[in-house]
Design a protein around this motif. Structure first.
Motif, PDB file in Angstrom:
ATOM      1  N   PHE A  74      14.456  -8.862   2.650  1.00 36.08           N
ATOM      2  CA  PHE A  74      13.358  -9.826   2.612  1.00 36.08           C
ATOM      3  C   PHE A  74      12.674 -10.026   3.964  1.00 36.08           C
ATOM      4  O   PHE A  74      11.827 -10.908   4.084  1.00 36.08           O
ATOM      5  N   GLY A  75      13.048  -9.243   4.952  1.00 32.97           N
ATOM      6  CA  GLY A  75      12.511  -9.475   6.291  1.00 32.97           C
ATOM      7  C   GLY A  75      12.044  -8.216   6.976  1.00 32.97           C
ATOM      8  O   GLY A  75      10.986  -7.663   6.675  1.00 32.97           O
ATOM      9  N   CYS A  76      12.860  -7.745   7.907  1.00 30.31           N
ATOM     10  CA  CYS A  76      12.460  -6.676   8.813  1.00 30.31           C
ATOM     11  C   CYS A  76      11.905  -5.450   8.107  1.00 30.31           C
ATOM     12  O   CYS A  76      10.789  -4.999   8.399  1.00 30.31           O
ATOM     13  N   THR A  77      12.670  -4.884   7.185  1.00 30.57           N
ATOM     14  CA  THR A  77      12.266  -3.614   6.575  1.00 30.57           C
ATOM     15  C   THR A  77      10.998  -3.736   5.727  1.00 30.57           C
ATOM     16  O   THR A  77      10.031  -2.998   5.957  1.00 30.57           O
ATOM     17  N   PRO A  78      10.941  -4.642   4.746  1.00 33.04           N
ATOM     18  CA  PRO A  78       9.706  -4.713   3.961  1.00 33.04           C
ATOM     19  C   PRO A  78       8.498  -5.180   4.764  1.00 33.04           C
ATOM     20  O   PRO A  78       7.386  -4.679   4.559  1.00 33.04           O
ATOM     21  N   SER A  79       8.684  -6.110   5.683  1.00 32.29           N
ATOM     22  CA  SER A  79       7.530  -6.609   6.444  1.00 32.29           C
ATOM     23  C   SER A  79       6.955  -5.526   7.345  1.00 32.29           C
ATOM     24  O   SER A  79       5.730  -5.369   7.444  1.00 32.29           O
ATOM     25  N   LYS A  80       7.813  -4.766   7.997  1.00 34.31           N
ATOM     26  CA  LYS A  80       7.298  -3.712   8.875  1.00 34.31           C
ATOM     27  C   LYS A  80       6.673  -2.577   8.073  1.00 34.31           C
ATOM     28  O   LYS A  80       5.746  -1.910   8.541  1.00 34.31           O
ATOM     29  N   SER A  81       7.158  -2.354   6.860  1.00 31.40           N
ATOM     30  CA  SER A  81       6.534  -1.359   5.987  1.00 31.40           C
ATOM     31  C   SER A  81       5.126  -1.799   5.600  1.00 31.40           C
ATOM     32  O   SER A  81       4.184  -0.996   5.579  1.00 31.40           O
ATOM     33  N   LEU A  82       4.963  -3.084   5.284  1.00 34.88           N
ATOM     34  CA  LEU A  82       3.639  -3.617   4.955  1.00 34.88           C
ATOM     35  C   LEU A  82       2.721  -3.557   6.165  1.00 34.88           C
ATOM     36  O   LEU A  82       1.544  -3.175   6.056  1.00 34.88           O
ATOM     37  N   ILE A  83       3.249  -3.931   7.329  1.00 34.39           N
ATOM     38  CA  ILE A  83       2.458  -3.906   8.559  1.00 34.39           C
ATOM     39  C   ILE A  83       1.986  -2.492   8.872  1.00 34.39           C
ATOM     40  O   ILE A  83       0.843  -2.285   9.312  1.00 34.39           O
ATOM     41  N   ARG A  84       2.845  -1.504   8.629  1.00 36.89           N
ATOM     42  CA  ARG A  84       2.452  -0.117   8.912  1.00 36.89           C
ATOM     43  C   ARG A  84       1.310   0.325   8.021  1.00 36.89           C
ATOM     44  O   ARG A  84       0.364   0.999   8.472  1.00 36.89           O
ATOM     45  N   ALA A  85       1.371  -0.030   6.739  1.00 40.29           N
ATOM     46  CA  ALA A  85       0.287   0.318   5.828  1.00 40.29           C
ATOM     47  C   ALA A  85      -1.010  -0.358   6.259  1.00 40.29           C
ATOM     48  O   ALA A  85      -2.086   0.267   6.256  1.00 40.29           O
ATOM     49  N   ALA A  86      -0.919  -1.611   6.636  1.00 41.75           N
ATOM     50  CA  ALA A  86      -2.112  -2.353   7.059  1.00 41.75           C
ATOM     51  C   ALA A  86      -2.707  -1.751   8.329  1.00 41.75           C
ATOM     52  O   ALA A  86      -3.935  -1.698   8.481  1.00 41.75           O
ATOM     53  N   ARG A  87      -1.841  -1.305   9.235  1.00 45.11           N
ATOM     54  CA  ARG A  87      -2.354  -0.702  10.470  1.00 45.11           C
ATOM     55  C   ARG A  87      -3.084   0.602  10.181  1.00 45.11           C
ATOM     56  O   ARG A  87      -4.107   0.909  10.793  1.00 45.11           O
ATOM     57  N   ALA A  88      -2.562   1.374   9.227  1.00 47.81           N
ATOM     58  CA  ALA A  88      -3.227   2.628   8.866  1.00 47.81           C
ATOM     59  C   ALA A  88      -4.633   2.358   8.333  1.00 47.81           C
ATOM     60  O   ALA A  88      -5.593   3.063   8.682  1.00 47.81           O
ATOM     61  N   VAL A  89      -4.777   1.344   7.492  1.00 49.42           N
ATOM     62  CA  VAL A  89      -6.089   0.982   6.952  1.00 49.42           C
ATOM     63  C   VAL A  89      -7.014   0.514   8.064  1.00 49.42           C
ATOM     64  O   VAL A  89      -8.183   0.913   8.144  1.00 49.42           O
ATOM     65  N   TYR A  90      -6.490  -0.312   8.963  1.00 53.55           N
ATOM     66  CA  TYR A  90      -7.290  -0.842  10.068  1.00 53.55           C
ATOM     67  C   TYR A  90      -7.775   0.285  10.980  1.00 53.55           C
ATOM     68  O   TYR A  90      -8.951   0.323  11.376  1.00 53.55           O
ATOM     69  N   GLN A  91      -6.899   1.203  11.300  1.00 49.34           N
ATOM     70  CA  GLN A  91      -7.278   2.296  12.191  1.00 49.34           C
ATOM     71  C   GLN A  91      -8.294   3.222  11.542  1.00 49.34           C
ATOM     72  O   GLN A  91      -9.169   3.777  12.222  1.00 49.34           O
ATOM     73  N   ALA A  92      -8.207   3.376  10.220  1.00 51.31           N
ATOM     74  CA  ALA A  92      -9.186   4.210   9.523  1.00 51.31           C
ATOM     75  C   ALA A  92     -10.583   3.609   9.602  1.00 51.31           C
ATOM     76  O   ALA A  92     -11.584   4.336   9.601  1.00 51.31           O
ATOM     77  N   ARG A  93     -10.644   2.275   9.680  1.00 53.31           N
ATOM     78  CA  ARG A  93     -11.949   1.597   9.745  1.00 53.31           C
ATOM     79  C   ARG A  93     -12.465   1.469  11.184  1.00 53.31           C
ATOM     80  O   ARG A  93     -13.618   1.090  11.396  1.00 53.31           O
TER      81      ARG A  93
END
Length: 480
Positions: A74-93
């Motif tokens: 419920f913490g480190c692993t899922p949150s960092k996975s979500l953050i990584r996906a969000a960063r990929a989207v942000y960098q693409a834009r």
């Protein structure tokens, strides 16, 4: 048989449950007396158990929910996975400054994003699986644990007697006493990863690490995000300058901040939140992250002679409780509620409990990192904490705009600050992309009581962002 459930009941989550709390698990026949019994199968509990079993001791672990605890599930692993996906989207834009633009705005398939998040959780949980621990020789009991005497714990109908015990029961989200909240639907870090549909309007109550990370991630994925904090700034535990950088970044990305403001009422039916300044916010999803509450209820600590309070189990500097045979580690015993702190203190508790090592928790240097973009990494003292202890601390600061790699990468809004006391490094704050990856070097500097000249002598690859550490150390050494 106790069960653990997480939603949705998709393939990754079914795998997580099968690994972390299999429904067909049969508890072993307890031994006459264990060298060590551990309450909790999170990072602290499993570290304690593995440390003891590898040293040849008999060990039992009791876990009520999923093995791996909050961090994996419920913490480190899922949150960092979500953050990584969000960063990929942000960098693409964010290609214009590098000379490119995409033909179309990236289309986020949020359901796919969350499926991958849950897949990463299942992958991480495979290392802490019930079967893995059992194969290591640890006796596992799934269910609620409670003391029945000063040297025995009951799990359902079974009694586990012990020579020593470690309480590593962790913590859970602290939910504020907010009018209307009891009848409203809201999420915490334990339930936010159940989402499969991107919320159009996300309102976050709390301005600490969890909500700063998740507010930025959801905003990057396409949600309209409001973040509410009762304090005057974000990340109150961090230096003011670090908060300012994150404030600028979140606002630039579109997160609406409501600071010095409290939520006063929730209308769950209308999905509206009223703030202390009279503002009303409509939401589709309400996310609450306002601190942690230790897990001590229902454990029969009074029966065992273990004192506790709202902050957790009372321990001395050796992590020994008021029952000399019982120790505590991790969130339930520490103000620093981080996975790495849990792991470090679990090892210390076992060394003291079984080997009589007399290692002191006060001697540990525990770093921390907030995984926003940029990250906020910190270790040791700051001028503020120094002033509270009546210690004069000098600050040596370098802006990332003076570091070539930061400029090349377009990630120059940040800084490195070294804090010294009588010429010795006693702390540091690094605000930069992936700053947490550089934190071990700064932690080592504090641990080894290095001078800035010592730190400046470490050779770094060029060009890297971590060069900022070498450069600020060189400036500090020149300043004397």
């Amino acid at each position: 048989m106790s069960t653990a459930t997480i939603a949705p009941f998709d393939a990754p989550n079914r795998k997580t449950i099968a690994q972390g709390h299999p429904t067909d698990w049969q508890s072993p026949q307890p031994k006459d007396r264990y060298d060590l019994v551990v309450i909790g199968g999170g990072p602290a509990g499993l570290t304690a158990a593995v440390t003891a079993i590898q040293a040849g001791h008999t060990v039992a672990v009791v876990e009520r929910n999923l093995m791996g605890g909050t961090c994996v599930n419920f913490g480190c692993t899922p949150s960092k996975s979500l953050i990584r996906a969000a960063r990929a989207v942000y960098q693409a834009r964010d290609g214009e400054k590098f000379g490119y633009t995409l033909g179309a705005v990236p289309q986020v398939n949020f359901a796919s994003v969350m499926t991958r998040v849950r897949e990463m959780r299942a992958f991480s949980g495979s290392f802490d699986a019930v079967s893995v621990m059992a194969e290591a020789g640890i006796d596992l009991f799934l269910g609620d644990a409670h003391f029945v005497s000063s040297d025995a714990i009951a799990v359902k109908e079974q009694t586990l007697r012990f020579k020593k015990a470690v309480i590593a029961s962790g913590s859970k989200p602290a939910v504020p006493n907010l009018p209307g909240l009891d009848t409203a639907h809201y999420l915490t870090n334990e339930t936010v990863f159940e989402l499969s549909e991107l919320p159009q309007r996300l309102v976050c109550i709390g301005a600490g690490t969890v909500n700063c990370e998740l507010a930025q991630a959801f905003c990057r994925l396409g949600s309209e995000v409001d973040l509410i904090g009762s304090g005057e700034r974000l990340l109150l535990a961090e230096p003011v300058e670090a908060s300012e950088v994150i404030t600028r970044q979140l606002q630039a990305e579109g997160v609406r901040l409501h600071l010095n403001t409290k939520a006063t009422r929730v209308d769950g039916e209308q999905q509206r939140l009223t703030l202390s300044n009279g503002t009303e916010l409509a939401y589709d999803v309400l996310l609450i992250a306002t601190g942690r509450k230790v897990n001590v209820d229902g454990m029969g600590l009074e029966v065992a002679g273990v004192k506790f309070n709202a902050s957790g189990v009372e321990t001395n500097d050796y992590l020994q409780t008021t029952n000399p045979t019982v120790y505590a580690a991790g969130d339930v015993a520490l103000p620093e509620k981080y996975t790495h702190a849990a792991i470090a203190t679990a090892g210390l508790a076992v060394a003291n409990a079984i080997d009589g090592a007399e290692k002191r928790v006060s001697e540990l240097i525990i770093p921390r990192c907030t995984y926003t973009d940029p990250e906020v990494a910190h270790v040791g003292l700051t001028p503020q904490t120094g002033a509270e202890r009546e210690i004069a601390i000098d600050t040596h600061r370098l802006e990332l705009g003076q570091v070539e790699r930061a400029m090349i990468d377009g990630e120059a809004d940040g800084f490195i600050a070294l804090y010294t006391q009588k010429g010795i490094i006693v702390g540091a704050t690094f605000v930069a992309a992936h700053a947490g990856e550089s934190l071990p070097l700064l932690t080592l500097a504090v641990m080894q009581k290095m001078t800035p000249a010592d730190l400046a002598s470490v050779i770094h690859c060029y060009p890297t962002q971590v060069e900022a550490i070498q450069r600020v150390a060189a400036l500090a050494s020149q300043a004397g």
